[in-house]
Design a protein around this motif. Structure first.
Motif, PDB file in Angstrom:
ATOM      1  N   ILE A   1      33.965  27.984  42.868  1.00 51.03           N
ATOM      2  CA  ILE A   1      35.334  27.475  42.943  1.00 51.03           C
ATOM      3  C   ILE A   1      36.108  28.344  43.923  1.00 51.03           C
ATOM      4  O   ILE A   1      36.300  29.541  43.689  1.00 51.03           O
ATOM      5  CB  ILE A   1      36.014  27.483  41.560  1.00 51.03           C
ATOM      6  N   PHE A   2      36.546  27.738  45.024  1.00 52.87           N
ATOM      7  CA  PHE A   2      37.285  28.475  46.035  1.00 52.87           C
ATOM      8  C   PHE A   2      38.780  28.497  45.698  1.00 52.87           C
ATOM      9  O   PHE A   2      39.209  28.037  44.653  1.00 52.87           O
ATOM     10  CB  PHE A   2      37.042  27.866  47.411  1.00 52.87           C
ATOM     11  N   GLY A   3      39.559  29.029  46.632  1.00 52.97           N
ATOM     12  CA  GLY A   3      40.997  29.137  46.441  1.00 52.97           C
ATOM     13  C   GLY A   3      41.394  30.539  46.017  1.00 52.97           C
ATOM     14  O   GLY A   3      40.801  31.117  45.102  1.00 52.97           O
ATOM     15  N   HIS A   4      42.374  31.132  46.713  1.00 48.59           N
ATOM     16  CA  HIS A   4      42.818  32.468  46.330  1.00 48.59           C
ATOM     17  C   HIS A   4      44.299  32.697  46.596  1.00 48.59           C
ATOM     18  O   HIS A   4      44.869  33.668  46.125  1.00 48.59           O
ATOM     19  CB  HIS A   4      42.007  33.535  47.097  1.00 48.59           C
ATOM     20  N   GLU A   5      44.935  31.795  47.330  1.00 50.42           N
ATOM     21  CA  GLU A   5      46.351  31.936  47.671  1.00 50.42           C
ATOM     22  C   GLU A   5      47.130  31.093  46.674  1.00 50.42           C
ATOM     23  O   GLU A   5      47.279  29.883  46.854  1.00 50.42           O
ATOM     24  CB  GLU A   5      46.556  31.430  49.104  1.00 50.42           C
ATOM     25  N   ALA A   6      47.634  31.717  45.604  1.00 47.04           N
ATOM     26  CA  ALA A   6      48.156  30.910  44.503  1.00 47.04           C
ATOM     27  C   ALA A   6      49.255  31.607  43.710  1.00 47.04           C
ATOM     28  O   ALA A   6      49.417  32.826  43.753  1.00 47.04           O
ATOM     29  CB  ALA A   6      47.007  30.527  43.560  1.00 47.04           C
TER      30      ALA A   6
ATOM     31  N   LEU B   1      52.244  31.194  49.089  1.00 48.95           N
ATOM     32  CA  LEU B   1      51.781  31.626  50.409  1.00 48.95           C
ATOM     33  C   LEU B   1      51.841  33.143  50.565  1.00 48.95           C
ATOM     34  O   LEU B   1      51.174  33.707  51.438  1.00 48.95           O
ATOM     35  CB  LEU B   1      52.615  30.974  51.509  1.00 48.95           C
ATOM     36  N   LEU B   2      52.631  33.799  49.725  1.00 52.83           N
ATOM     37  CA  LEU B   2      52.759  35.249  49.820  1.00 52.83           C
ATOM     38  C   LEU B   2      51.569  35.987  49.210  1.00 52.83           C
ATOM     39  O   LEU B   2      51.448  37.199  49.366  1.00 52.83           O
ATOM     40  CB  LEU B   2      54.043  35.719  49.122  1.00 52.83           C
ATOM     41  N   SER B   3      50.687  35.268  48.538  1.00 52.80           N
ATOM     42  CA  SER B   3      49.547  35.954  47.935  1.00 52.80           C
ATOM     43  C   SER B   3      48.426  36.202  48.935  1.00 52.80           C
ATOM     44  O   SER B   3      47.415  36.817  48.600  1.00 52.80           O
ATOM     45  CB  SER B   3      49.021  35.173  46.729  1.00 52.80           C
ATOM     46  N   CYS B   4      48.607  35.745  50.186  1.00 52.05           N
ATOM     47  CA  CYS B   4      47.617  36.055  51.225  1.00 52.05           C
ATOM     48  C   CYS B   4      48.246  36.011  52.602  1.00 52.05           C
ATOM     49  O   CYS B   4      48.763  36.993  53.096  1.00 52.05           O
ATOM     50  CB  CYS B   4      46.416  35.118  51.139  1.00 52.05           C
TER      51      CYS B   4
END
Length: 343
Positions: A25-30, A132-135
């Motif tokens: 499961i991808f995704g990291h900017e959240a 968007l600030l998480s990456c």
């Protein structure tokens, strides 16, 4: 939960090196709301609004207490597709593990993250924006403010005007840079760049000489600071060459898909230039992100303007296509609660 698609999700999805880490499961900017808390967690509670981060801050290791680094020894970049704590997964289907990505895996209705990778933020901040600030946005701002620490009146060149590159431009503008040169092969980035502070736009495909020579010509010998935001080691070399003798500093932010080794003539360094790496803009997540969120709430920084598309989770393949085709900056994925989940 709200999450956005970052270029590194695509890079890792297509990577042959990590092909064994599937299903994944991808995704990291959240950004999301804490649904429950595990044993021993302090400083967070159910209902808190948080940003999830791909590199954490334990606050106790050598790097965290040094004040010199954000490379947490306990919660650094996770590459094995598991949790930092016990090297196991929290996702499964039919008894078989589903691997994590960057210890976040935000393309899911629910996810599990280490408490050191969850940053409590002001609940008034709209999650569909500040995710968007998480990456990406933070990485660009931090690279200017912390890694390069540019001063007022500086000249800057930015190679690649995606979300990270445009965030570098915004950070440089806020620091009072006198000239911000954007370099990109997409002519549409010219107008977009102006919004974030780019003063000069160069399309390498339209240049009769190497882009570094063009930059040297219009700056009288090279820029004070250059930033590589593409993920290409040849471009890193060009960025280094575009900086000035004596004090030119090049910061590399991109993650190359191929050819990870950097090759540069030793004379570039002997003449006083510096090449410096940056992970997450040198920001310590728990220490630095809440204040950047507050800057957004005070309308001191732009975030909304990076968002070009909003889609539902079931349309995520469209988001991948848009980014691969260069038709979006950030696509925010809105995840609605369903009755069931695979976890």
């Amino acid at each position: 939960m709200c999450t956005s698609l970052c270029r590194s999700d695509i890079t890792q999805w297509e990577s042959k090196v990590t092909a064994h880490l599937f299903p994944r499961i991808f995704g990291h900017e959240a950004a999301g709301v804490i649904e429950s808390i595990g044993e021993g967690v302090v400083g967070l509670k159910e209902g808190d609004h948080v940003l999830t981060v791909f590199t954490g801050e334990c606050t106790a290791c050598k790097h965290c207490v040094s004040g010199k680094s954000n490379m947490c020894q306990l919660l650094g970049l996770e590459r094995k597709g598991v949790m930092h704590s016990d090297q196991k997964t929290r996702f499964s289907i039919k008894g078989k593990p589903i691997y994590h990505y960057c210890a976040v895996s935000s393309f899911s209705e629910y996810t599990v993250v280490h408490s050191g990778c969850a940053v409590k933020i002001d609940p008034l901040a709209p999650m569909e924006k500040v995710c968007l600030l998480s990456c990406g946005v933070s990485a660009g701002l931090g690279a200017v403010w912390k890694v390069a620490d540019i001063s007022k009146g500086s000249t800057v060149a930015i190679f690649g005007l995606g979300t990270v590159g445009l965030s570098v431009a915004q950070g440089a503008k806020l620091r009072g840079a006198s000239q911000i040169i954007g370099v990109d092969t997409n002519p549409e980035k010219n107008e977009k760049g102006k919004l974030f502070g780019v003063t000069n736009f160069i399309n390498p495909n339209e240049c009769k000489e190497p882009v570094q020579q063009v930059i040297k010509s219009i700056t009288g010998g090279g820029v004070d600071f250059s930033f590589e935001c593409v993920g290409d080691t040849d471009i890193t070399n060009a960025a280094l060459q575009s900086s000035c003798d004596g004090w030119g500093l090049t910061v590399t932010l991109g993650v190359p898909k191929t050819k990870p080794e950097i090759s540069a003539h030793y004379g570039l360094l002997l003449s006083g230039r510096t090449l410096k790496g940056s992970l997450f803009g040198g920001l310590k997540p728990k220490s630095d992100l809440p204040s950047i969120v507050e800057m957004y709430l005070r309308k001191e920084i732009l975030i909304d303007e990076y968002i070009t598309h909003n889609l539902k989770l079931e349309d995520i393949n469209e988001a991948f296509d848009l980014m691969k085709e260069g038709k979006c900056l950030r696509c925010v994925i809105h995840i609605a609660k369903q009755d069931q989940t695979i976890m």
